[in-house]
Design an enzyme around this catalytic site. Structure first.
Site, PDB file in Angstrom:
ATOM      1  N   LYS A  30      42.313  25.899  52.831  1.00 22.81           N
ATOM      2  CA  LYS A  30      41.738  27.164  52.364  1.00 22.81           C
ATOM      3  C   LYS A  30      40.271  26.996  51.935  1.00 22.81           C
ATOM      4  O   LYS A  30      39.804  25.866  51.724  1.00 22.81           O
ATOM      5  CB  LYS A  30      42.602  27.697  51.210  1.00 22.81           C
ATOM      6  CG  LYS A  30      44.024  28.087  51.640  1.00 22.81           C
ATOM      7  CD  LYS A  30      44.796  28.723  50.479  1.00 22.81           C
ATOM      8  CE  LYS A  30      46.177  29.177  50.906  1.00 22.81           C
ATOM      9  NZ  LYS A  30      46.890  29.871  49.789  1.00 22.81           N
ATOM     10  N   TYR A  43      48.415  37.540  56.385  1.00 24.03           N
ATOM     11  CA  TYR A  43      49.238  37.620  55.171  1.00 24.03           C
ATOM     12  C   TYR A  43      49.952  38.972  55.052  1.00 24.03           C
ATOM     13  O   TYR A  43      50.326  39.374  53.949  1.00 24.03           O
ATOM     14  CB  TYR A  43      48.388  37.362  53.930  1.00 24.03           C
ATOM     15  CG  TYR A  43      48.201  35.887  53.594  1.00 24.03           C
ATOM     16  CD1 TYR A  43      49.293  35.072  53.292  1.00 24.03           C
ATOM     17  CD2 TYR A  43      46.933  35.309  53.555  1.00 24.03           C
ATOM     18  CE1 TYR A  43      49.135  33.734  52.970  1.00 24.03           C
ATOM     19  CE2 TYR A  43      46.759  33.964  53.223  1.00 24.03           C
ATOM     20  CZ  TYR A  43      47.873  33.184  52.930  1.00 24.03           C
ATOM     21  OH  TYR A  43      47.714  31.861  52.602  1.00 24.03           O
ATOM     22  N   THR A  62      53.326  26.504  44.756  1.00 20.43           N
ATOM     23  CA  THR A  62      52.248  27.493  44.897  1.00 20.43           C
ATOM     24  C   THR A  62      51.290  27.460  43.708  1.00 20.43           C
ATOM     25  O   THR A  62      50.065  27.481  43.880  1.00 20.43           O
ATOM     26  CB  THR A  62      52.866  28.909  45.006  1.00 20.43           C
ATOM     27  OG1 THR A  62      53.844  28.904  46.053  1.00 20.43           O
ATOM     28  CG2 THR A  62      51.801  29.954  45.289  1.00 20.43           C
ATOM     29  N   ARG A  95      48.342  20.244  45.937  1.00 18.04           N
ATOM     30  CA  ARG A  95      47.988  21.291  44.976  1.00 18.04           C
ATOM     31  C   ARG A  95      47.826  20.718  43.568  1.00 18.04           C
ATOM     32  O   ARG A  95      46.981  21.175  42.807  1.00 18.04           O
ATOM     33  CB  ARG A  95      49.012  22.425  45.043  1.00 18.04           C
ATOM     34  CG  ARG A  95      48.765  23.293  46.295  1.00 18.04           C
ATOM     35  CD  ARG A  95      49.916  24.200  46.593  1.00 18.04           C
ATOM     36  NE  ARG A  95      49.558  25.275  47.519  1.00 18.04           N
ATOM     37  CZ  ARG A  95      50.444  26.101  48.060  1.00 18.04           C
ATOM     38  NH1 ARG A  95      51.732  25.976  47.765  1.00 18.04           N
ATOM     39  NH2 ARG A  95      50.052  27.052  48.881  1.00 18.04           N
ATOM     40  N   ASN A 137      44.453  27.621  45.862  1.00 16.81           N
ATOM     41  CA  ASN A 137      45.418  26.514  45.851  1.00 16.81           C
ATOM     42  C   ASN A 137      45.345  25.640  47.102  1.00 16.81           C
ATOM     43  O   ASN A 137      46.300  24.968  47.467  1.00 16.81           O
ATOM     44  CB  ASN A 137      46.835  27.021  45.551  1.00 16.81           C
ATOM     45  CG  ASN A 137      47.348  27.971  46.608  1.00 16.81           C
ATOM     46  OD1 ASN A 137      46.682  28.208  47.612  1.00 16.81           O
ATOM     47  ND2 ASN A 137      48.539  28.506  46.396  1.00 16.81           N
ATOM     48  N   HIS A 186      47.723  26.224  52.858  1.00 17.07           N
ATOM     49  CA  HIS A 186      48.850  27.080  53.246  1.00 17.07           C
ATOM     50  C   HIS A 186      49.754  26.266  54.159  1.00 17.07           C
ATOM     51  O   HIS A 186      49.270  25.454  54.957  1.00 17.07           O
ATOM     52  CB  HIS A 186      48.352  28.313  54.022  1.00 17.07           C
ATOM     53  CG  HIS A 186      49.468  29.037  54.714  1.00 17.07           C
ATOM     54  ND1 HIS A 186      50.221  29.994  54.086  1.00 17.07           N
ATOM     55  CD2 HIS A 186      49.997  28.895  55.968  1.00 17.07           C
ATOM     56  CE1 HIS A 186      51.167  30.420  54.923  1.00 17.07           C
ATOM     57  NE2 HIS A 186      51.040  29.772  56.068  1.00 17.07           N
ATOM     58  N   GLU A 221      53.107  31.971  62.967  1.00 20.03           N
ATOM     59  CA  GLU A 221      51.811  31.593  62.392  1.00 20.03           C
ATOM     60  C   GLU A 221      51.034  30.655  63.318  1.00 20.03           C
ATOM     61  O   GLU A 221      49.808  30.763  63.416  1.00 20.03           O
ATOM     62  CB  GLU A 221      52.019  30.965  61.016  1.00 20.03           C
ATOM     63  CG  GLU A 221      52.510  31.991  59.994  1.00 20.03           C
ATOM     64  CD  GLU A 221      52.756  31.402  58.616  1.00 20.03           C
ATOM     65  OE1 GLU A 221      53.139  32.175  57.729  1.00 20.03           O
ATOM     66  OE2 GLU A 221      52.554  30.185  58.421  1.00 20.03           O
TER      67      GLU A 221
HETATM   68  P1  ADP Z   1      52.811  29.710  49.344  1.00 23.60           P
HETATM   69  O1  ADP Z   1      51.370  29.621  49.789  1.00 23.60           O
HETATM   70  O2  ADP Z   1      53.188  28.558  48.439  1.00 23.60           O
HETATM   71  O3  ADP Z   1      53.773  29.871  50.501  1.00 23.60           O
HETATM   72  P2  ADP Z   1      53.267  32.546  48.803  1.00 23.60           P
HETATM   73  O4  ADP Z   1      53.607  32.683  50.255  1.00 23.60           O
HETATM   74  O5  ADP Z   1      54.231  33.068  47.800  1.00 23.60           O
HETATM   75  O6  ADP Z   1      52.953  31.013  48.438  1.00 23.60           O
HETATM   76  O7  ADP Z   1      51.878  33.274  48.511  1.00 23.60           O
HETATM   77  C1  ADP Z   1      50.811  33.173  49.433  1.00 23.60           C
HETATM   78  C2  ADP Z   1      49.539  32.898  48.664  1.00 23.60           C
HETATM   79  O8  ADP Z   1      49.243  34.016  47.833  1.00 23.60           O
HETATM   80  C3  ADP Z   1      49.615  31.712  47.691  1.00 23.60           C
HETATM   81  O9  ADP Z   1      49.381  30.471  48.300  1.00 23.60           O
HETATM   82  C4  ADP Z   1      48.528  32.059  46.713  1.00 23.60           C
HETATM   83  O10 ADP Z   1      47.240  31.714  47.232  1.00 23.60           O
HETATM   84  C5  ADP Z   1      48.647  33.573  46.621  1.00 23.60           C
HETATM   85  N1  ADP Z   1      49.533  33.940  45.512  1.00 23.60           N
HETATM   86  C6  ADP Z   1      50.875  33.874  45.437  1.00 23.60           C
HETATM   87  N2  ADP Z   1      51.347  34.307  44.274  1.00 23.60           N
HETATM   88  C7  ADP Z   1      50.274  34.673  43.566  1.00 23.60           C
HETATM   89  C8  ADP Z   1      50.086  35.213  42.269  1.00 23.60           C
HETATM   90  N3  ADP Z   1      51.123  35.457  41.467  1.00 23.60           N
HETATM   91  N4  ADP Z   1      48.818  35.457  41.869  1.00 23.60           N
HETATM   92  C9  ADP Z   1      47.770  35.217  42.676  1.00 23.60           C
HETATM   93  N5  ADP Z   1      47.871  34.707  43.930  1.00 23.60           N
HETATM   94  C10 ADP Z   1      49.104  34.432  44.360  1.00 23.60           C
HETATM   95 MG    MG Z   2      54.042  31.433  51.809  1.00 20.52          MG
END
Ligand code: ADP
Ligand code: MG
Length: 140
Positions: free
Chosen positions: A11, A51, A93, A104, A114, A117, A128
Site C-alpha cells: 500500500k 474495494y 488488520t 503489519r 496498514n 493487502h 482480485e
Molecule cells: P484486511 O485488509 O485485513 O483484509 P478488511 O478487508 O476488513 O481488512 O479491510 C480492508 C482495509 O480497510 C483494511 O486493510 C484497512 O486498510 C481498512 N479498514 C478496515 N477496517 C477499518 C477501520 N475500522 N477503520 C479504518 N480502516 C479500516
Molecule cells: Mg480484506
C-alpha cells in the site's frame, strides 16, 4: 496442500517509506514466489472498484482516498497454501492486534495505513488477481 495464487498489494504508506524490498523479502523467506508484479498509481474510482465489497462501510471513502494517495505495488504470490500463508505473514488488520514478526506489526502505522493487502479466500483471490493481471502477465 494445494498450490495457490493470491493477490498482494503493497500500500501507499509502505511504498512511501521505501519498504517494498523488505516486505517482499518476508514473502520470499516464507517460501512464496512473486509470479507477477507491477507498480501503479490508482485513481479513486479504481480504488473504489477494487474495494467495492466495503462500499457500505464507514471507512470506505477514507480507504479509497488512502489507496490512491501514492503508488502501490500489485503482485501475485504463489505457493503452498498461499492465501492463508500471505494473511499470516501480513498479520491482523489493526497493527495494534498484529502478532510479533508480522508485516503489519513491524511496519503498519494505523488501521488505515496498514502497509499490505492480501486476498482472503480462493474466490476473492481469483477475482482480485484478475482485477490487476491478465494471464499473460503471470509467469510462474
Ligand atoms: P484486511 O485488509 O485485513 O483484509 P478488511 O478487508 O476488513 O481488512 O479491510 C480492508 C482495509 O480497510 C483494511 O486493510 C484497512 O486498510 C481498512 N479498514 C478496515 N477496517 C477499518 C477501520 N475500522 N477503520 C479504518 N480502516 C479500516
Ligand atoms: Mg480484506
Amino acid at each position: 496442500m494445494a498450490i495457490e495464487k493470491t493477490l498482494s498489494l503493497i500500500k501507499p504508506d509502505a511504498t512511501a517509506r521505501n519498504l517494498t524490498g523488505k516486505i517482499n523479502q518476508m514473502f520470499e523467506d516464507a517460501g512464496l514466489r512473486i509470479v507477477a508484479q507491477k507498480r501503479l498509481h490508482l485513481t479513486k474510482d479504481q480504488a473504489g472498484a477494487f474495494y467495492a465489497v466495503h462500499k457500505e462501510r464507514p471507512f470506505f471513502n477514507d480507504l479509497c482516498e488512502f489507496m490512491c494517495s501514492g503508488p502501490i505495488v500489485a503482485q501475485v504470490l504463489e505457493g503452498e497454501n498461499a492465501i492463508a500463508k500471505n494473511r499470516e505473514i501480513m498479520g491482523a488488520t489493526n497493527p495494534a492486534e498484529a502478532a510479533e514478526g508480522t508485516i503489519r506489526k513491524l511496519f503498519a502505522t494505523s488501521i488505515d495505513a496498514n502497509s499490505v493487502h492480501g486476498s482472503d479466500a480462493p474466490e476473492t483471490a481469483r477475482e482480485e488477481v484478475a482485477f490487476f493481471f491478465s494471464g499473460l502477465e503471470i509467469v510462474g
